[in-house]
Design a protein around this motif. Structure first.
Motif, PDB file in Angstrom:
ATOM      1  N   UNK A 142      96.214 110.695  29.063  1.00 18.79           N
ATOM      2  CA  UNK A 142      97.725 112.231  29.054  1.00 18.79           C
ATOM      3  C   UNK A 142      96.797 113.333  29.583  1.00 18.79           C
ATOM      4  N   UNK A 143      95.527 113.637  28.072  1.00 20.68           N
ATOM      5  CA  UNK A 143      95.100 114.101  26.743  1.00 20.68           C
ATOM      6  C   UNK A 143      93.470 114.389  28.432  1.00 20.68           C
ATOM      7  N   UNK A 144      92.909 113.755  29.365  1.00 18.81           N
ATOM      8  CA  UNK A 144      92.682 113.512  30.252  1.00 18.81           C
ATOM      9  C   UNK A 144      92.860 115.083  31.249  1.00 18.81           C
ATOM     10  N   UNK A 145      94.227 113.953  31.685  1.00 25.15           N
ATOM     11  CA  UNK A 145      94.822 114.242  33.308  1.00 25.15           C
ATOM     12  C   UNK A 145      95.322 116.311  32.682  1.00 25.15           C
ATOM     13  N   UNK A 146      95.317 115.816  31.506  1.00 20.55           N
ATOM     14  CA  UNK A 146      96.208 117.120  30.772  1.00 20.55           C
ATOM     15  C   UNK A 146      95.254 118.753  30.949  1.00 20.55           C
ATOM     16  N   UNK A 147      93.727 118.300  30.472  1.00 17.68           N
ATOM     17  CA  UNK A 147      92.521 119.275  30.375  1.00 17.68           C
ATOM     18  C   UNK A 147      92.229 119.227  31.609  1.00 17.68           C
ATOM     19  N   UNK A 148      92.461 117.971  32.414  1.00 14.43           N
ATOM     20  CA  UNK A 148      91.754 118.181  34.331  1.00 14.43           C
ATOM     21  C   UNK A 148      92.741 119.348  34.637  1.00 14.43           C
ATOM     22  N   UNK A 149      94.062 119.801  34.383  1.00 10.99           N
ATOM     23  CA  UNK A 149      95.537 120.150  34.918  1.00 10.99           C
ATOM     24  C   UNK A 149      94.644 122.277  35.352  1.00 10.99           C
ATOM     25  N   UNK A 150      94.475 121.476  33.842  1.00  9.54           N
ATOM     26  CA  UNK A 150      94.234 123.017  33.170  1.00  9.54           C
ATOM     27  C   UNK A 150      93.148 123.745  33.429  1.00  9.54           C
ATOM     28  N   UNK A 151      92.034 122.801  33.254  1.00  4.42           N
ATOM     29  CA  UNK A 151      90.729 123.360  35.054  1.00  4.42           C
ATOM     30  C   UNK A 151      90.625 123.678  35.985  1.00  4.42           C
ATOM     31  N   UNK A 152      92.000 122.842  36.732  1.00  2.00           N
ATOM     32  CA  UNK A 152      92.183 123.269  37.955  1.00  2.00           C
ATOM     33  C   UNK A 152      92.440 124.988  37.693  1.00  2.00           C
ATOM     34  N   UNK A 153      93.395 125.461  36.859  1.00  2.00           N
ATOM     35  CA  UNK A 153      94.224 126.316  36.755  1.00  2.00           C
ATOM     36  C   UNK A 153      93.121 127.680  36.699  1.00  2.00           C
ATOM     37  N   UNK A 154      91.600 127.023  36.218  1.00  2.00           N
ATOM     38  CA  UNK A 154      90.961 128.260  35.636  1.00  2.00           C
ATOM     39  C   UNK A 154      90.074 128.246  37.382  1.00  2.00           C
ATOM     40  N   UNK A 155      90.007 127.299  37.997  1.00  2.00           N
ATOM     41  CA  UNK A 155      89.285 126.908  39.243  1.00  2.00           C
ATOM     42  C   UNK A 155      89.826 128.155  40.100  1.00  2.00           C
ATOM     43  N   UNK A 156      91.357 127.913  40.178  1.00  2.00           N
ATOM     44  CA  UNK A 156      91.841 129.171  41.084  1.00  2.00           C
ATOM     45  C   UNK A 156      92.048 130.322  40.709  1.00  2.00           C
ATOM     46  N   UNK A 157      92.011 131.263  39.529  1.00  2.00           N
ATOM     47  CA  UNK A 157      91.787 132.113  39.721  1.00  2.00           C
ATOM     48  C   UNK A 157      90.281 132.218  39.896  1.00  2.00           C
ATOM     49  N   UNK A 158      89.250 131.970  39.500  1.00  2.00           N
ATOM     50  CA  UNK A 158      88.481 131.959  40.322  1.00  2.00           C
ATOM     51  C   UNK A 158      87.941 132.308  41.588  1.00  2.00           C
ATOM     52  N   UNK A 159      88.333 131.476  42.023  1.00  2.00           N
ATOM     53  CA  UNK A 159      88.545 131.317  44.292  1.00  2.00           C
ATOM     54  C   UNK A 159      89.654 132.445  44.517  1.00  2.00           C
ATOM     55  N   UNK A 160      90.400 133.086  43.655  1.00  2.00           N
ATOM     56  CA  UNK A 160      91.203 133.740  43.886  1.00  2.00           C
ATOM     57  C   UNK A 160      90.911 135.226  44.577  1.00  2.00           C
ATOM     58  N   UNK A 161      89.384 135.077  43.045  1.00  2.00           N
ATOM     59  CA  UNK A 161      89.230 136.487  43.035  1.00  2.00           C
ATOM     60  C   UNK A 161      87.831 136.880  43.822  1.00  2.00           C
ATOM     61  N   UNK A 162      87.523 135.520  43.786  1.00  2.00           N
ATOM     62  CA  UNK A 162      86.347 135.460  44.774  1.00  2.00           C
ATOM     63  C   UNK A 162      86.938 135.773  46.390  1.00  2.00           C
ATOM     64  N   UNK A 163      88.621 135.845  46.858  1.00  2.00           N
ATOM     65  CA  UNK A 163      89.393 136.260  48.008  1.00  2.00           C
ATOM     66  C   UNK A 163      88.783 134.731  48.973  1.00  2.00           C
TER      67      UNK A 163
END
Length: 141
Positions: free
Chosen positions: A44-65
């Motif tokens: 569960x901890x690993x899944x939660x950290x994975x969900x958090x990291x996906x949020x960071x990836x989304x912010x970076x992708x949105x910033x690059x257009x």
């Protein structure tokens, strides 16, 4: 320099490094977390950290257009986990123009939790061909 001197990395970089160790189960923090938690709780901890990291990836992708894909929420389920007091949820989404359904586990803002029938945005996941990341509802950053 002394015991309280600054080190080469800032706090955010060090915290990200520790989270990576915990998620991978490697290093001191990863092994200690795995040892103190049972198999199910560590997963569960690993899944939660994975969900958090996906949020960071989304912010970076949105910033690059990166292009977004609209989708409709078919169902939403609570996992009972929180990241920074925001819930981690299971989403079943249907992208516009298709009959396919996508299941995602992601962190959503507690102020903007999507409901069944709401339209949200997806971004193609560059690390998983054919996969998607949740990009919110397009209203709030």
């Amino acid at each position: 320099m002394g015991i309280f001197s600054k080190r080469g990395k800032n706090r955010e970089a060090r915290a990200a490094e520790i989270a990576d160790q915990v998620a991978d189960g490697k290093g001191f923090y990863g092994r200690a977390t795995r040892a103190f938690l049972g198999r199910e709780d560590f997963a569960k901890v690993q899944q939660t950290i994975g969900a958090y990291k996906s949020g960071q990836d989304v912010r970076q992708l949105l910033a690059t257009g990166a292009p977004t894909i609209p989708a409709v929420v078919v169902s939403i389920g609570d996992t009972g986990r929180l990241v920074n007091f925001d819930p981690v949820v299971d989403l079943v989404l249907q992208p516009s123009g298709t009959t396919d359904r996508i299941t995602l586990q992601t962190v959503v803002s507690k102020l903007r939790i999507p409901r069944t029938g709401d339209q949200v945005l997806l971004i193609a996941d560059p690390s998983r061909p054919g996969g998607y990341l949740y990009a919110g509802d397009g209203v709030a950053p």
